[in-house]
Design a protein around this motif. Structure first.
Motif, PDB file in Angstrom:
ATOM      1  N   SER A 161      37.486  -6.115  -3.162  1.00  0.00           N
ATOM      2  CA  SER A 161      36.168  -6.664  -3.478  1.00  0.00           C
ATOM      3  C   SER A 161      36.093  -7.105  -4.938  1.00  0.00           C
ATOM      4  CB  SER A 161      35.079  -5.621  -3.188  1.00  0.00           C
ATOM      5  OG  SER A 161      35.241  -4.496  -4.022  1.00  0.00           O
ATOM      6  N   GLY A 162      35.013  -7.774  -5.299  1.00  0.00           N
ATOM      7  CA  GLY A 162      34.878  -8.417  -6.596  1.00  0.00           C
ATOM      8  C   GLY A 162      34.787  -7.459  -7.767  1.00  0.00           C
ATOM      9  N   ILE A 163      35.327  -7.909  -8.910  1.00  0.00           N
ATOM     10  CA  ILE A 163      35.300  -7.140 -10.146  1.00  0.00           C
ATOM     11  C   ILE A 163      33.903  -7.213 -10.781  1.00  0.00           C
ATOM     12  CG2 ILE A 163      35.994  -9.011 -11.695  1.00  0.00           C
ATOM     13  CD1 ILE A 163      38.008  -6.951 -12.953  1.00  0.00           C
ATOM     14  N   ARG A 164      33.687  -6.423 -11.822  1.00  0.00           N
ATOM     15  CA  ARG A 164      32.337  -6.222 -12.360  1.00  0.00           C
ATOM     16  C   ARG A 164      31.641  -7.512 -12.783  1.00  0.00           C
ATOM     17  NH1 ARG A 164      30.722  -2.347 -17.530  1.00  0.00           N
ATOM     18  NH2 ARG A 164      28.518  -2.965 -17.629  1.00  0.00           N
ATOM     19  N   TRP A 165      32.340  -8.389 -13.548  1.00  0.00           N
ATOM     20  CA  TRP A 165      31.635  -9.587 -13.993  1.00  0.00           C
ATOM     21  C   TRP A 165      31.262 -10.482 -12.822  1.00  0.00           C
ATOM     22  CZ3 TRP A 165      36.981  -9.422 -15.255  1.00  0.00           C
ATOM     23  CH2 TRP A 165      37.771 -10.420 -14.673  1.00  0.00           C
ATOM     24  N   VAL A 166      32.093 -10.490 -11.776  1.00  0.00           N
ATOM     25  CA  VAL A 166      31.770 -11.279 -10.586  1.00  0.00           C
ATOM     26  C   VAL A 166      30.525 -10.714  -9.908  1.00  0.00           C
ATOM     27  CG1 VAL A 166      32.562 -11.955  -8.289  1.00  0.00           C
ATOM     28  CG2 VAL A 166      34.146 -12.006 -10.219  1.00  0.00           C
ATOM     29  N   SER A 167      30.472  -9.397  -9.767  1.00  0.00           N
ATOM     30  CA  SER A 167      29.307  -8.753  -9.154  1.00  0.00           C
ATOM     31  C   SER A 167      28.044  -9.020  -9.954  1.00  0.00           C
ATOM     32  CB  SER A 167      29.564  -7.243  -9.045  1.00  0.00           C
ATOM     33  OG  SER A 167      28.499  -6.590  -8.407  1.00  0.00           O
ATOM     34  N   GLU A 168      28.142  -8.951 -11.287  1.00  0.00           N
ATOM     35  CA  GLU A 168      26.979  -9.204 -12.133  1.00  0.00           C
ATOM     36  C   GLU A 168      26.523 -10.659 -12.031  1.00  0.00           C
ATOM     37  OE1 GLU A 168      27.820  -5.834 -15.604  1.00  0.00           O
ATOM     38  OE2 GLU A 168      28.106  -7.963 -16.063  1.00  0.00           O
ATOM     39  N   LEU A 169      27.467 -11.590 -12.048  1.00  0.00           N
ATOM     40  CA  LEU A 169      27.104 -13.005 -11.925  1.00  0.00           C
ATOM     41  C   LEU A 169      26.531 -13.305 -10.545  1.00  0.00           C
ATOM     42  CD1 LEU A 169      30.105 -14.662 -13.810  1.00  0.00           C
ATOM     43  CD2 LEU A 169      27.718 -14.549 -14.569  1.00  0.00           C
ATOM     44  N   LEU A 170      27.053 -12.636  -9.518  1.00  0.00           N
ATOM     45  CA  LEU A 170      26.486 -12.782  -8.173  1.00  0.00           C
ATOM     46  C   LEU A 170      25.033 -12.332  -8.165  1.00  0.00           C
ATOM     47  CD1 LEU A 170      26.747 -13.336  -5.141  1.00  0.00           C
ATOM     48  CD2 LEU A 170      27.726 -11.042  -4.895  1.00  0.00           C
ATOM     49  N   GLY A 171      24.738 -11.223  -8.841  1.00  0.00           N
ATOM     50  CA  GLY A 171      23.356 -10.761  -8.932  1.00  0.00           C
ATOM     51  C   GLY A 171      22.457 -11.764  -9.626  1.00  0.00           C
ATOM     52  N   ILE A 172      22.958 -12.367 -10.706  1.00  0.00           N
ATOM     53  CA  ILE A 172      22.188 -13.397 -11.411  1.00  0.00           C
ATOM     54  C   ILE A 172      21.968 -14.598 -10.492  1.00  0.00           C
ATOM     55  CG2 ILE A 172      22.292 -15.090 -13.295  1.00  0.00           C
ATOM     56  CD1 ILE A 172      23.836 -12.904 -14.902  1.00  0.00           C
ATOM     57  N   ALA A 173      22.994 -14.939  -9.706  1.00  0.00           N
ATOM     58  CA  ALA A 173      22.914 -16.109  -8.807  1.00  0.00           C
ATOM     59  C   ALA A 173      21.966 -15.898  -7.645  1.00  0.00           C
ATOM     60  CB  ALA A 173      24.312 -16.445  -8.287  1.00  0.00           C
TER      61      ALA A 173
END
Length: 273
Positions: A161-173
């Protein structure tokens, strides 16, 4: 007479994000060597010698370039860094894993090459766009649209599964990572999902694949045993974002990567929310 900005003049970048950032700052002349995986900016591949992969590097070739600084990324490049340090080279290894840490890295690199003000201006513009995306998502939620559950797959066999910055950017998106507890793990081996049925149980509305340079195959995902009733599969919500756009912890992820995720999520919210 042209003024030479302070800081290192001959830089080797062992990963793509520092190369891209130095080019954006107009400091490409300082870059004397790059990673063989570099695709952003495209012209860097034609202009600069390729001296490293990710886990290994051509130490002799790097030394021949006479760098006064080498930029690396993460503990995974510790052995490369150690070899260069023993050879007398200055090495700066960043270990950014979150959105804020990426911004911190960008500022540090800009300051090191005498471009702190321009770096801050570019960082401010990126932060402003992230705030605008958050506002778009909030406006949709205010109309009763719900956020989709998203599985971001960094690798397929085994599932990672996605790494932390990907998860955070997904949340922003506008999406909600279905494995937020794994996102905080910095190493891929700690984000492995051994049983694919655990993904099925979390019923993602959207699956986004970014298979570390390997082409994402939506038809293979849809054909996985037991996945036929996953909402993302039933509704054809299987998408790819190229790893160069989202898995590099630098400008690409903060711009093109998050924009692509936002387009995918926003379309789902409008149609299905």
């Amino acid at each position: 007479m042209k003024t030479v900005l302070p800081g290192p003049q001959r830089i080797v970048c062992l990963t793509e994000e520092t190369t891209e950032w130095l080019y954006l700052l107009g400091q490409e002349a300082r870059v004397v060597g790059i990673s063989g995986y570099t695709v952003r900016p495209r012209r860097a591949r034609d202009e600069k010698p390729k001296v490293s992969a990710f886990l290994n590097a051509k130490i002799d070739k790097i030394l021949e370039l006479r760098p006064d600084c080498v930029f690396g990324f993460s503990d995974l490049q510790a052995d490369i860094a150690a070899a260069l340090i023993r050879a007398g080279v200055q090495v700066t290894v960043f270990n950014q894993r979150s959105v804020d840490e990426i911004f911190s890295m960008l500022f540090q690199v800009a300051a090191m090459v005498g471009c702190a003000d321009e770096g801050l201006a570019r960082i401010a513009a990126m932060r402003q766009r992230l705030d605008a995306i958050r506002a778009e998502v909030a406006a949709l939620e205010a109309t009763g649209k719900r956020r989709p559950k998203v599985f971001f797959e960094e690798w397929d066999e085994p599932h990672i599964s996605g790494i932390r910055w990907v998860s955070e950017l997904l949340g922003i998106a506008g999406g909600d990572d279905v494995f937020p507890e794994l996102a905080v793990q910095s190493l891929g081996k700690h984000r492995i999902i051994a049983d694919g049925m655990e993904i099925v149980a979390r019923a993602p509305d959207i699956v986004i694949g970014s298979w570390c340079g390997k082409k994402f195959r939506a038809e293979k995902v849809a054909a996985r045993p037991g996945w036929q009733n996953v909402p993302a599969v039933k509704n054809g919500q299987l998408f790819e974002i190229k790893s160069a756009d989202i898995l590099q912890p630098g400008p690409a992820a903060l711009t093109d990567g998050v924009e692509q995720m936002h387009r995918i999520v926003k379309a789902w919210m409008v149609a299905h929310g």
